[in-house]
Write an enzyme that holds these catalytic residues in place. Structure first.
Site, PDB file in Angstrom:
ATOM      1  CG  HIS A 196      -1.841   1.164   1.255  1.00  0.00           C
ATOM      2  ND1 HIS A 196      -2.987   1.235   0.490  1.00  0.00           N
ATOM      3  CD2 HIS A 196      -1.782   2.336   1.937  1.00  0.00           C
ATOM      4  CE1 HIS A 196      -3.587   2.393   0.702  1.00  0.00           C
ATOM      5  NE2 HIS A 196      -2.876   3.084   1.581  1.00  0.00           N
TER       6      HIS A 196
ATOM      7  CG  ASP B 158      -5.576  -0.413   2.221  1.00  0.00           C
ATOM      8  OD1 ASP B 158      -5.163  -1.436   1.639  1.00  0.00           O
ATOM      9  OD2 ASP B 158      -6.056   0.564   1.619  1.00  0.00           O
TER      10      ASP B 158
HETATM   11  C1  GRF Z   1       1.064   0.578  -6.209  1.00  0.00           C
HETATM   12  O1  GRF Z   1       1.487   1.879  -5.880  1.00  0.00           O
HETATM   13  C2  GRF Z   1       0.458  -0.105  -5.024  1.00  0.00           C
HETATM   14  O2  GRF Z   1       0.963   0.310  -3.801  1.00  0.00           O
HETATM   15  C3  GRF Z   1      -0.991   0.294  -5.119  1.00  0.00           C
HETATM   16  O3  GRF Z   1      -1.275   0.325  -6.496  1.00  0.00           O
HETATM   17  C4  GRF Z   1      -0.075   0.593  -7.216  1.00  0.00           C
HETATM   18  C5  GRF Z   1       0.052  -0.487  -8.249  1.00  0.00           C
HETATM   19  O4  GRF Z   1       1.095  -0.267  -9.133  1.00  0.00           O
HETATM   20  N1  GRF Z   1      -1.820  -0.624  -4.361  1.00  0.00           N
HETATM   21  P1  GRF Z   1       1.576  -1.409 -10.145  1.00  0.00           P
HETATM   22  O5  GRF Z   1       0.355  -1.942 -10.871  1.00  0.00           O
HETATM   23  O6  GRF Z   1       2.269  -2.466  -9.354  1.00  0.00           O
HETATM   24  O7  GRF Z   1       2.492  -0.689 -11.086  1.00  0.00           O
END
Ligand code: GRF
Length: 210
Positions: A110, A146
């Site tokens: 997160h 979360d």
């Molecule tokens: C990440 O920043 C994660 O923390 C959030 O969504 C984003 C996903 O990015 N839950 P990706 O698809 O891994 O590039």
């Protein structure tokens, strides 16, 4: 190093940069047996295919409710033989069946220092609130969004001229290092949970991880 690696499923909804970091860094103790998406056009699916990892789509829009979606997603995870789940940019909330089926074995990344700024738009929320630091949390998933036991956190400073994109980009640099480290430690059996407290076996703690 365990003799047998732990089979994991990675769930995505979008770009899949965290998935790519898991693929690129490998995690030694785990192997990705499937990448599952709730969206048919998630770009991360192509990253999985390029790495030769089996994929499947459980399209959120085809389900009437969260429980049925969760049931089918759990069946898919099970079908691929995965024993743990990594949520890497997975934008759906799984129902309680998933937590019961994979207890203390679902890990989420997160983009904030929980419990600050849970839910969607965590980067926007941190900027709007005016905090000087936000960061990354890797945690076990429980029945609340979360909220589960925190495995690792790392702060990221907010700069005067940051916007959502620049801040998210620096957060992602941290995510891409922290998530594979945690998943590797988990696969080695180095992480255990007692209530909300997560215990690390110091023998496998990477320097500076927590
Ligand atoms: C990440 O920043 C994660 O923390 C959030 O969504 C984003 C996903 O990015 N839950 P990706 O698809 O891994 O590039």
């Amino acid at each position: 190093m365990p003799v047998e690696s732990l089979p994991i499923a990675v769930l995505i909804s979008g770009v899949g940069s965290n998935l790519q970091s898991l693929i690129d860094n490998g995690t030694g103790s785990t192997r990705i047996v499937a990448v599952l998406s709730d969206r048919p056009r998630a770009a991360g699916l192509l990253k999985a295919e390029a790495a030769g990892i089996p994929t499947a789509v459980v399209d959120w829009r085809e389900f009437r409710d969260r429980d049925r979606f969760t049931e089918v997603m759990c069946e898919a995870v099970d079908r691929f033989g995965a024993r743990a789940i990594v949520l890497a940019g997975f934008m759906r909330v799984l129902g309680s069946l998933a937590i019961k089926t994979f207890p203390d074995a679902i890990i989420n990344v997160h983009p904030s220092l929980l419990p600050s700024f849970p839910g969607a738009n965590a980067v926007e929320q941190a900027l709007a609130h005016g905090v000087t630091h936000t960061g990354v949390t890797v945690h076990f998933v429980d029945e609340e969004v979360d909220h589960g036991p925190i495995i690792a956190q790392q702060p990221v400073p907010i700069l005067d001229d940051d916007d959502v994109d620049s801040l998210h980009a620096r957060i992602q640099v941290v995510e891409h290092r922290l998530l594979p480290e945690v998943v590797d430690a988990f696969g080695r059996g180095a992480i255990s949970v007692a209530g909300r407290r997560v215990q690390w076996n110091s023998a496998v703690l990477s320097e500076g991880l927590r």
